[in-house]
Write a protein that holds these residues in place. Sequence first.
Motif, mmCIF file in Angstrom:
data_model
loop_
_atom_site.group_PDB
_atom_site.id
_atom_site.type_symbol
_atom_site.label_atom_id
_atom_site.label_comp_id
_atom_site.label_asym_id
_atom_site.label_seq_id
_atom_site.Cartn_x
_atom_site.Cartn_y
_atom_site.Cartn_z
ATOM 1 N N LEU A 79 31.643 -39.068 -44.130
ATOM 2 C CA LEU A 79 30.657 -38.679 -43.118
ATOM 3 C C LEU A 79 29.785 -39.873 -42.726
ATOM 4 O O LEU A 79 29.511 -40.094 -41.538
ATOM 5 C CB LEU A 79 29.788 -37.534 -43.640
ATOM 6 C CG LEU A 79 28.772 -36.954 -42.674
ATOM 7 C CD1 LEU A 79 29.487 -36.309 -41.491
ATOM 8 C CD2 LEU A 79 27.904 -35.937 -43.383
ATOM 9 N N LEU A 80 29.380 -40.666 -43.710
ATOM 10 C CA LEU A 80 28.615 -41.879 -43.411
ATOM 11 C C LEU A 80 29.461 -42.888 -42.642
ATOM 12 O O LEU A 80 28.957 -43.582 -41.758
ATOM 13 C CB LEU A 80 28.086 -42.498 -44.702
ATOM 14 C CG LEU A 80 26.945 -41.742 -45.380
ATOM 15 C CD1 LEU A 80 26.604 -42.375 -46.716
ATOM 16 C CD2 LEU A 80 25.731 -41.709 -44.478
ATOM 17 N N TYR A 81 30.739 -42.981 -42.967
ATOM 18 C CA TYR A 81 31.635 -43.863 -42.222
ATOM 19 C C TYR A 81 31.729 -43.421 -40.767
ATOM 20 O O TYR A 81 31.718 -44.256 -39.863
ATOM 21 C CB TYR A 81 33.023 -43.871 -42.838
ATOM 22 C CG TYR A 81 33.166 -44.717 -44.087
ATOM 23 C CD1 TYR A 81 32.068 -45.274 -44.726
ATOM 24 C CD2 TYR A 81 34.405 -44.957 -44.628
ATOM 25 C CE1 TYR A 81 32.213 -46.035 -45.860
ATOM 26 C CE2 TYR A 81 34.559 -45.721 -45.764
ATOM 27 C CZ TYR A 81 33.467 -46.260 -46.380
ATOM 28 O OH TYR A 81 33.609 -47.024 -47.495
ATOM 29 N N THR A 82 31.835 -42.118 -40.545
ATOM 30 C CA THR A 82 31.884 -41.614 -39.170
ATOM 31 C C THR A 82 30.607 -41.985 -38.426
ATOM 32 O O THR A 82 30.660 -42.430 -37.279
ATOM 33 C CB THR A 82 32.092 -40.085 -39.173
ATOM 34 O OG1 THR A 82 33.307 -39.782 -39.842
ATOM 35 C CG2 THR A 82 32.139 -39.536 -37.762
ATOM 36 N N LEU A 83 29.474 -41.825 -39.070
ATOM 37 C CA LEU A 83 28.207 -42.212 -38.455
ATOM 38 C C LEU A 83 28.169 -43.713 -38.176
ATOM 39 O O LEU A 83 27.706 -44.149 -37.119
ATOM 40 C CB LEU A 83 27.036 -41.807 -39.359
ATOM 41 C CG LEU A 83 25.647 -42.111 -38.849
ATOM 42 C CD1 LEU A 83 25.369 -41.342 -37.564
ATOM 43 C CD2 LEU A 83 24.607 -41.790 -39.891
ATOM 44 N N VAL A 113 36.185 -43.467 -34.382
ATOM 45 C CA VAL A 113 35.132 -42.521 -34.764
ATOM 46 C C VAL A 113 35.705 -41.346 -35.550
ATOM 47 O O VAL A 113 35.129 -40.913 -36.551
ATOM 48 C CB VAL A 113 34.367 -42.028 -33.517
ATOM 49 C CG1 VAL A 113 33.464 -40.861 -33.849
ATOM 50 C CG2 VAL A 113 33.561 -43.167 -32.923
ATOM 51 N N ILE A 114 36.854 -40.808 -35.131
ATOM 52 C CA ILE A 114 37.389 -39.615 -35.802
ATOM 53 C C ILE A 114 38.293 -39.942 -36.991
ATOM 54 O O ILE A 114 38.661 -39.042 -37.742
ATOM 55 C CB ILE A 114 38.147 -38.701 -34.816
ATOM 56 C CG1 ILE A 114 39.396 -39.382 -34.279
ATOM 57 C CG2 ILE A 114 37.246 -38.224 -33.716
ATOM 58 C CD1 ILE A 114 40.313 -38.427 -33.541
ATOM 59 N N ALA A 115 38.626 -41.206 -37.195
ATOM 60 C CA ALA A 115 39.536 -41.582 -38.277
ATOM 61 C C ALA A 115 39.044 -41.169 -39.666
ATOM 62 O O ALA A 115 39.834 -40.638 -40.464
ATOM 63 C CB ALA A 115 39.832 -43.072 -38.224
ATOM 64 N N PRO A 116 37.774 -41.381 -40.042
ATOM 65 C CA PRO A 116 37.352 -40.977 -41.388
ATOM 66 C C PRO A 116 37.486 -39.472 -41.634
ATOM 67 O O PRO A 116 37.957 -39.052 -42.697
ATOM 68 C CB PRO A 116 35.890 -41.422 -41.463
ATOM 69 C CG PRO A 116 35.773 -42.508 -40.462
ATOM 70 C CD PRO A 116 36.715 -42.139 -39.365
ATOM 71 N N MET A 118 39.490 -37.387 -40.096
ATOM 72 C CA MET A 118 40.906 -37.042 -40.122
ATOM 73 C C MET A 118 41.560 -37.468 -41.428
ATOM 74 O O MET A 118 42.393 -36.752 -41.980
ATOM 75 C CB MET A 118 41.634 -37.678 -38.928
ATOM 76 C CG MET A 118 41.261 -37.066 -37.592
ATOM 77 S SD MET A 118 41.576 -35.296 -37.504
ATOM 78 C CE MET A 118 43.327 -35.265 -37.718
ATOM 79 N N TRP A 119 41.207 -38.634 -41.947
ATOM 80 C CA TRP A 119 41.769 -39.112 -43.210
ATOM 81 C C TRP A 119 41.405 -38.134 -44.327
ATOM 82 O O TRP A 119 42.251 -37.768 -45.139
ATOM 83 C CB TRP A 119 41.245 -40.509 -43.534
ATOM 84 C CG TRP A 119 41.918 -41.144 -44.709
ATOM 85 C CD1 TRP A 119 41.780 -40.804 -46.035
ATOM 86 C CD2 TRP A 119 42.856 -42.213 -44.686
ATOM 87 N NE1 TRP A 119 42.548 -41.601 -46.809
ATOM 88 C CE2 TRP A 119 43.218 -42.482 -46.012
ATOM 89 C CE3 TRP A 119 43.394 -42.982 -43.662
ATOM 90 C CZ2 TRP A 119 44.108 -43.494 -46.354
ATOM 91 C CZ3 TRP A 119 44.276 -43.982 -44.001
ATOM 92 C CH2 TRP A 119 44.637 -44.232 -45.329
ATOM 93 N N PHE A 120 40.137 -37.734 -44.376
ATOM 94 C CA PHE A 120 39.704 -36.800 -45.406
ATOM 95 C C PHE A 120 40.466 -35.479 -45.294
ATOM 96 O O PHE A 120 40.958 -34.949 -46.292
ATOM 97 C CB PHE A 120 38.196 -36.548 -45.298
ATOM 98 C CG PHE A 120 37.655 -35.665 -46.383
ATOM 99 C CD1 PHE A 120 37.347 -36.188 -47.621
ATOM 100 C CD2 PHE A 120 37.466 -34.311 -46.174
ATOM 101 C CE1 PHE A 120 36.856 -35.382 -48.635
ATOM 102 C CE2 PHE A 120 36.975 -33.489 -47.174
ATOM 103 C CZ PHE A 120 36.661 -34.036 -48.411
ATOM 104 N N ALA A 121 40.573 -34.940 -44.098
ATOM 105 C CA ALA A 121 41.246 -33.654 -43.901
ATOM 106 C C ALA A 121 42.729 -33.735 -44.245
ATOM 107 O O ALA A 121 43.269 -32.849 -44.920
ATOM 108 C CB ALA A 121 41.054 -33.185 -42.455
ATOM 109 N N VAL A 122 43.393 -34.788 -43.810
ATOM 110 C CA VAL A 122 44.829 -34.924 -44.080
ATOM 111 C C VAL A 122 45.077 -35.168 -45.556
ATOM 112 O O VAL A 122 45.996 -34.586 -46.153
ATOM 113 C CB VAL A 122 45.428 -36.044 -43.198
ATOM 114 C CG1 VAL A 122 46.831 -36.405 -43.644
ATOM 115 C CG2 VAL A 122 45.429 -35.613 -41.743
ATOM 116 N N ALA A 123 44.272 -36.021 -46.188
ATOM 117 C CA ALA A 123 44.437 -36.268 -47.623
ATOM 118 C C ALA A 123 44.202 -34.993 -48.418
ATOM 119 O O ALA A 123 44.902 -34.711 -49.396
ATOM 120 C CB ALA A 123 43.484 -37.370 -48.086
#
Length: 156
Positions: A79-83, A113-116, A118-123
């Motif tokens: 979430l901080l990475y997205t921010l 912006v959406i990569a972090p 998406m990574w969390f959700a896919v992992a």
Amino acid sequence: MGRDGDDEDALRWEGDEDATLAPGWKRVGDPTTPGDAAGDGDDEATDAAASTSADGTPAGPQIGSAELVLLGVFGGVFLLYTLGWILTVLRVTNTATDPVGQFMFALGLALAVIAPAMWFAVAFALTRGRVPLRFTWLAVGAVVLLPVPFVAGVTV
């Protein structure tokens, strides 16, 4: 002084014996536990009932406390990475002159912006039931997706 029962009651909570409060919990030989009324050790019916949810679909494995805390930590990091990527995108100017270049630049920024998230959700989705592999992929994502321009203070 109080009765001995009062001392014992202080250590108990009403409904402690209710097997429906904690999925998978049962007392062997307990006549109130479905499937083991006689204490005969036949746990298959009870295990099948505990592994399905109220609507009849199979329930997944329960998440342990340590796993839940680590998921929360990694969720907060992503979430901080997205921010950080949002703040980076707001500081970047699009220098492309042609429409295709402008579109591709904007697409790249949106994907950053959406990569972090998406990574969390896919992992999380693809490593169900494999806890060490899940946290390995989350740790890899925490390294790969670091918003370096934001951390380094680079303005473009």
